[in-house]
Design a protein around this motif. Structure first.
Motif, PDB file in Angstrom:
ATOM      1  N   GLY A   1       0.820  -1.209   0.000  1.00 21.07           N
ATOM      2  CA  GLY A   1       0.000   0.000   0.000  1.00 21.07           C
ATOM      3  C   GLY A   1       0.851   1.255   0.000  1.00 21.07           C
ATOM      4  O   GLY A   1       0.554   2.226  -0.721  1.00 21.07           O
ATOM      5  N   PHE A   2       1.920   1.250   0.789  1.00 17.51           N
ATOM      6  CA  PHE A   2       2.821   2.408   0.792  1.00 17.51           C
ATOM      7  C   PHE A   2       3.489   2.577  -0.565  1.00 17.51           C
ATOM      8  O   PHE A   2       3.567   3.692  -1.108  1.00 17.51           O
ATOM      9  N   LEU A   3       3.984   1.473  -1.125  1.00 17.93           N
ATOM     10  CA  LEU A   3       4.630   1.551  -2.436  1.00 17.93           C
ATOM     11  C   LEU A   3       3.663   2.059  -3.502  1.00 17.93           C
ATOM     12  O   LEU A   3       4.040   2.846  -4.377  1.00 17.93           O
ATOM     13  N   ALA A   4       2.413   1.609  -3.429  1.00 19.01           N
ATOM     14  CA  ALA A   4       1.405   2.073  -4.394  1.00 19.01           C
ATOM     15  C   ALA A   4       1.142   3.566  -4.227  1.00 19.01           C
ATOM     16  O   ALA A   4       0.948   4.288  -5.216  1.00 19.01           O
ATOM     17  N   THR A   5       1.150   4.035  -2.988  1.00 17.48           N
ATOM     18  CA  THR A   5       0.929   5.455  -2.728  1.00 17.48           C
ATOM     19  C   THR A   5       2.049   6.296  -3.313  1.00 17.48           C
ATOM     20  O   THR A   5       1.810   7.340  -3.927  1.00 17.48           O
ATOM     21  N   VAL A   6       3.292   5.847  -3.134  1.00 20.17           N
ATOM     22  CA  VAL A   6       4.434   6.563  -3.720  1.00 20.17           C
ATOM     23  C   VAL A   6       4.357   6.518  -5.247  1.00 20.17           C
ATOM     24  O   VAL A   6       4.549   7.531  -5.924  1.00 20.17           O
ATOM     25  N   ALA A   7       4.055   5.339  -5.795  1.00 20.25           N
ATOM     26  CA  ALA A   7       3.987   5.193  -7.246  1.00 20.25           C
ATOM     27  C   ALA A   7       2.892   6.065  -7.851  1.00 20.25           C
ATOM     28  O   ALA A   7       3.013   6.512  -9.000  1.00 20.25           O
ATOM     29  N   ALA A   8       1.837   6.306  -7.093  1.00 22.62           N
ATOM     30  CA  ALA A   8       0.704   7.085  -7.618  1.00 22.62           C
ATOM     31  C   ALA A   8       1.109   8.496  -8.010  1.00 22.62           C
ATOM     32  O   ALA A   8       0.460   9.117  -8.857  1.00 22.62           O
ATOM     33  N   THR A   9       2.181   8.998  -7.427  1.00 26.18           N
ATOM     34  CA  THR A   9       2.631  10.352  -7.755  1.00 26.18           C
ATOM     35  C   THR A   9       3.485  10.399  -9.010  1.00 26.18           C
ATOM     36  O   THR A   9       3.823  11.488  -9.479  1.00 26.18           O
ATOM     37  N   ALA A  10       3.853   9.218  -9.548  1.00 26.17           N
ATOM     38  CA  ALA A  10       4.738   9.194 -10.713  1.00 26.17           C
ATOM     39  C   ALA A  10       4.245   8.295 -11.832  1.00 26.17           C
ATOM     40  O   ALA A  10       4.412   8.618 -13.014  1.00 26.17           O
ATOM     41  N   ASP A  11       3.635   7.159 -11.496  1.00 20.27           N
ATOM     42  CA  ASP A  11       3.233   6.169 -12.499  1.00 20.27           C
ATOM     43  C   ASP A  11       1.978   5.458 -11.984  1.00 20.27           C
ATOM     44  O   ASP A  11       2.073   4.508 -11.218  1.00 20.27           O
ATOM     45  N   ILE A  12       0.804   5.916 -12.427  1.00 19.98           N
ATOM     46  CA  ILE A  12      -0.424   5.358 -11.867  1.00 19.98           C
ATOM     47  C   ILE A  12      -0.670   3.932 -12.341  1.00 19.98           C
ATOM     48  O   ILE A  12      -1.360   3.172 -11.659  1.00 19.98           O
ATOM     49  N   ASP A  13      -0.115   3.549 -13.490  1.00 17.95           N
ATOM     50  CA  ASP A  13      -0.232   2.147 -13.908  1.00 17.95           C
ATOM     51  C   ASP A  13       0.483   1.234 -12.920  1.00 17.95           C
ATOM     52  O   ASP A  13      -0.030   0.174 -12.538  1.00 17.95           O
ATOM     53  N   LEU A  14       1.682   1.628 -12.504  1.00 23.93           N
ATOM     54  CA  LEU A  14       2.418   0.851 -11.507  1.00 23.93           C
ATOM     55  C   LEU A  14       1.659   0.840 -10.189  1.00 23.93           C
ATOM     56  O   LEU A  14       1.569  -0.203  -9.525  1.00 23.93           O
ATOM     57  N   ALA A  15       1.096   1.985  -9.812  1.00 24.26           N
ATOM     58  CA  ALA A  15       0.311   2.043  -8.572  1.00 24.26           C
ATOM     59  C   ALA A  15      -0.865   1.082  -8.636  1.00 24.26           C
ATOM     60  O   ALA A  15      -1.154   0.378  -7.660  1.00 24.26           O
ATOM     61  N   ALA A  16      -1.527   1.020  -9.784  1.00 21.56           N
ATOM     62  CA  ALA A  16      -2.672   0.112  -9.941  1.00 21.56           C
ATOM     63  C   ALA A  16      -2.241  -1.333  -9.790  1.00 21.56           C
ATOM     64  O   ALA A  16      -2.925  -2.142  -9.146  1.00 21.56           O
TER      65      ALA A  16
END
Length: 234
Positions: A23-38
């Protein structure tokens, strides 16, 4: 020296804690790459299902339900909300521009921050109440946070990740999470199928991954709208 905290954790608890880290990694990724966050959110959903399997096989602990809800807040509450907020801020700028006068973009930017904050609040309330009153039941009241986050992730991976679209989705799902709609829990066979589809959306490249993402979106939408009425029961 042994840790009294770690000694109390079971194998299922470690899977749950891994979900929180995702969840933390997805939150960080959401600021740069939303596909990775998904993809990270979907990986967290797989971990969320796996910890229950491990608990039934090897036994759980008293801390398990609490750890599960805390992890779910990170992966299925905060991470999708940051996806919405980050996308909104990227398209419409900062709501601070309201200080210089009203504009459509500034109002949309404000909504892009406030709606995700309400989404997180609804997720926290739902998970807390579930842990206190419904844990162990075969039904749940309100849209499960895992389902809501899966809808966000599948929507992003199918390409429908415009700021307006994601903001509308958050606006719809927020009240549904704290609604009185009763959802039956997934049977183990169906949870396994869902996990396979999620894994396909995460791992497969190109058109194959996209096909699994569309399949996941259709299944999630079917459960969202039809589950309370038509999902089969014994």
């Amino acid at each position: 020296m042994r840790s009294r905290f770690l000694d109390r954790l079971g194998l299922a608890d470690t899977v749950t804690i891994a979900n929180a880290a995702l969840g933390f990694l997805a939150t960080v990724a959401a600021t740069a790459d939303i596909d990775l966050a998904a993809r990270l959110v979907l990986l967290g959903a797989i971990a969320d299902g796996l910890d229950g399997v491990v608990a039934r096989r090897y036994g759980g602990t008293e801390a398990g339900p609490y750890l599960d809800s805390l992890a779910d807040v990170a992966t299925f509450g905060v991470a999708p909300a940051v996806v919405v907020a980050a996308t909104s801020l990227e398209v419409w700028g900062s709501p601070a521009s309201l200080l210089s006068g009203l504009s459509t973009d500034a109002l949309l930017a404000l909504a892009g921050v406030l709606v995700p904050s309400l989404y997180v609040a609804a997720a926290v309330a739902r998970l807390g109440l579930y842990t206190a009153y419904e844990s162990g039941n075969d039904v749940t009241v309100g849209v499960p946070t895992t389902l809501a986050a899966t809808l966000f992730a599948a929507t992003v991976l199918t390409g429908f990740h415009g700021a307006v679209f994601l903001l509308v989705l958050a606006t719809i799902l927020t009240p549904l999470m704290v609604s009185d709609i009763v959802y039956p829990d997934l049977y183990a066979r169906d949870a396994l199928i869902m996990g396979v589809v999620q894994a396909g959306a995460i791992l497969l490249p190109g058109v194959y991954g996209s096909a699994f993402a569309f399949g996941l979106l259709y299944v999630a939408l079917a459960y969202l709208f039809l589950g309370p009425t038509f999902y089969w029961r014994d």
